[in-house]
Write a protein that holds these residues in place. Sequence first.
Motif, PDB file in Angstrom:
ATOM      1  N   HIS A  44      66.737  26.085  64.415  1.00 41.70           N
ATOM      2  CA  HIS A  44      68.191  26.138  64.599  1.00 41.70           C
ATOM      3  C   HIS A  44      68.837  26.972  63.502  1.00 41.70           C
ATOM      4  N   ASP A  45      69.892  27.703  63.864  1.00 42.22           N
ATOM      5  CA  ASP A  45      70.582  28.586  62.919  1.00 42.22           C
ATOM      6  C   ASP A  45      70.980  27.872  61.629  1.00 42.22           C
ATOM      7  N   CYS A  46      71.510  26.662  61.735  1.00 40.72           N
ATOM      8  CA  CYS A  46      72.001  25.988  60.537  1.00 40.72           C
ATOM      9  C   CYS A  46      70.866  25.528  59.633  1.00 40.72           C
ATOM     10  N   ALA A  47      69.623  25.514  60.119  1.00 44.74           N
ATOM     11  CA  ALA A  47      68.480  25.200  59.261  1.00 44.74           C
ATOM     12  C   ALA A  47      68.022  26.435  58.487  1.00 44.74           C
ATOM     13  N   MET A  48      68.512  27.611  58.896  1.00 48.07           N
ATOM     14  CA  MET A  48      68.088  28.858  58.260  1.00 48.07           C
ATOM     15  C   MET A  48      69.107  29.409  57.275  1.00 48.07           C
ATOM     16  N   ASP A  49      70.356  29.004  57.380  1.00 50.17           N
ATOM     17  CA  ASP A  49      71.414  29.708  56.645  1.00 50.17           C
ATOM     18  C   ASP A  49      71.788  29.090  55.301  1.00 50.17           C
ATOM     19  N   LYS A  50      70.986  28.140  54.825  1.00 46.78           N
ATOM     20  CA  LYS A  50      71.317  27.465  53.565  1.00 46.78           C
ATOM     21  C   LYS A  50      70.648  28.165  52.383  1.00 46.78           C
ATOM     22  N   PRO A  51      71.411  28.494  51.337  1.00 43.85           N
ATOM     23  CA  PRO A  51      70.803  29.075  50.139  1.00 43.85           C
ATOM     24  C   PRO A  51      70.323  27.978  49.182  1.00 43.85           C
TER      25      PRO A  51
END
Length: 175
Positions: A44-51
């Motif tokens: 999922h996108d929100c699992a990828m966009d965290k720094p």
Amino acid sequence: MRPHLPWLCQGDIFSDAPIVDIAAQGTGGLEASLIYGPAILITHDCAMDKPDKDGNPRVQHFQLVRLRSMSALPQDRRGNLKGGRAKVPPFEAMYVGDVGDLGESFILLSDPYFLPAGYFAPGFVDYRGHAEADPQVTNYITPLLNDSRIGRLEEDQIQLLRRKIIAFWTRMDVI
């Protein structure tokens, strides 16, 4: 299939992704091999966009499923899967449609696998000004290596994929 964005998104279609293939070798034995072929990113996108604290992508693994040719299925299963292309059942399989040289394709949610994020050397890239960029988002996770994306699922297919994932793993359909 529609064009992929410069950044990674759930539903991105790769033409030449590493696929771990594990086959049973008699009773209790396994043989693993690494092949390359078409696959779809289902992380999922929100699992990828965290720094992380240093501003680098936090994601450690990406989850993919192999993209399979409909011609590998018996005729009756092809018809059932294609006829139910917008329905959640069957939970395990999803008709994807025409995907370039592979032709009509499908995925099995029962066959996910993980790739270390480092394979793609992901980094955050500023896409402000891109027509599809969110004005509130300054950086998007982008593969800096091994990017063989050829497109991505249509928006209605991504929504169906999300419903199928929930239904497959919980056996509960979400309306």
